[in-house]
Design an enzyme around this catalytic site. Structure first.
Site, mmCIF file in Angstrom:
data_model
loop_
_atom_site.group_PDB
_atom_site.id
_atom_site.type_symbol
_atom_site.label_atom_id
_atom_site.label_comp_id
_atom_site.label_asym_id
_atom_site.label_seq_id
_atom_site.Cartn_x
_atom_site.Cartn_y
_atom_site.Cartn_z
ATOM 1 N N LYS A 272 0.830 -1.206 0.000
ATOM 2 C CA LYS A 272 0.000 0.000 0.000
ATOM 3 C C LYS A 272 0.869 1.262 0.000
ATOM 4 O O LYS A 272 0.632 2.189 -0.784
ATOM 5 C CB LYS A 272 -0.944 0.008 1.207
ATOM 6 C CG LYS A 272 -1.948 1.162 1.183
ATOM 7 C CD LYS A 272 -2.910 1.091 2.341
ATOM 8 C CE LYS A 272 -2.281 1.593 3.606
ATOM 9 N NZ LYS A 272 -3.235 1.750 4.726
ATOM 10 N N ASP B 178 -6.898 1.441 0.944
ATOM 11 C CA ASP B 178 -6.931 1.549 2.400
ATOM 12 C C ASP B 178 -8.355 1.238 2.865
ATOM 13 O O ASP B 178 -9.186 0.776 2.083
ATOM 14 C CB ASP B 178 -6.474 2.939 2.852
ATOM 15 C CG ASP B 178 -7.469 4.037 2.493
ATOM 16 O OD1 ASP B 178 -8.404 3.779 1.700
ATOM 17 O OD2 ASP B 178 -7.325 5.156 3.007
#
Length: 210
Positions: A120, A138
């Site tokens: 991420k 997220d």
């Protein structure tokens, strides 16, 4: 959700925010990398409060590394998990100095080899610093994608795969930011603000709140 509806959703989000970016404060790819590492399980507001004091003093790998774990901790102790984050940042700075000429590598494998950098974080850096069409999923993006049915998946990895597959190329660079902001301010977790949502008529969420 069909592709025409997806395109209209993205078209509206683009019209409302043509040039989206992260809400983290940064002035270089290195500052962005550090801010994103610090943002894990923390708010952008909280990270900005810390980095607004840190970066004027130390904003290069050499300067932050010179602070050491104890020195860096003093600047970031208001952020959750600051002890482990301080260790990761100091080690990341060492590796940047020794292996990458103090520059943030524009390379996923090299980024993910840095302490505190997972997929991420690498996606955010590649997208925001280098303009790659990566999509960092997220909690906000995961919720919005599943709730609207824009791109459904049971894990963040599956949602990322689906978004990469279904989002047209012209929207890929910015979709990450649009969906985060939409989830942060409109499609919030407990009581989504459906009545003020610009894509409410296109959203396939069954329990809309007026």
């Amino acid at each position: 959700m069909n592709k025409e509806k997806r395109r209209e959703i993205l078209t509206r989000l683009r019209a409302a925010n043509p040039h989206p970016t992260t809400e983290l404060n940064f002035a270089s790819s290195f500052e962005l990398l550090i801010a994103v590492i610090l943002s894990a399980q923390a708010t952008d507001v909280g990270v900005n409060k810390a980095t607004d004091k840190l970066f004027p003093v130390a904003n290069t790998p050499e300067k932050i590394h010179a602070l050491g774990v104890a020195g860096l901790s003093e600047y970031i102790k208001t952020i959750g998990l600051y002890n482990s984050k301080a260790k990761n940042v100091i080690e990341t700075c060492r590796l940047l100095i020794e292996q990458h000429q103090s520059k943030v590598p524009e390379n996923r494998e090299a980024l993910e080899a840095l302490p505190g950098v997972g997929r991420k974080t690498a996606n955010v850096v590649l997208n925001t610093a280098f303009g790659w069409p990566t999509i960092a999923v997220d909690t906000h993006i995961f919720r919005v994608s599943n709730r609207t049915k824009l791109a459904m998946g049971k894990t963040v990895e599956k949602v990322e795969e689906k978004l990469i597959k279904v989002v047209p190329a012209e929207f890929k660079v910015d979709v990450h930011h649009w969906l985060i902001l939409h989830g942060r301010y409109t499609c919030i977790a407990r009581k989504p603000r459906c009545g003020s949502c610009i894509i409410e008529d296109l959203c396939e969420f069954k329990d809309k709140i007026e």
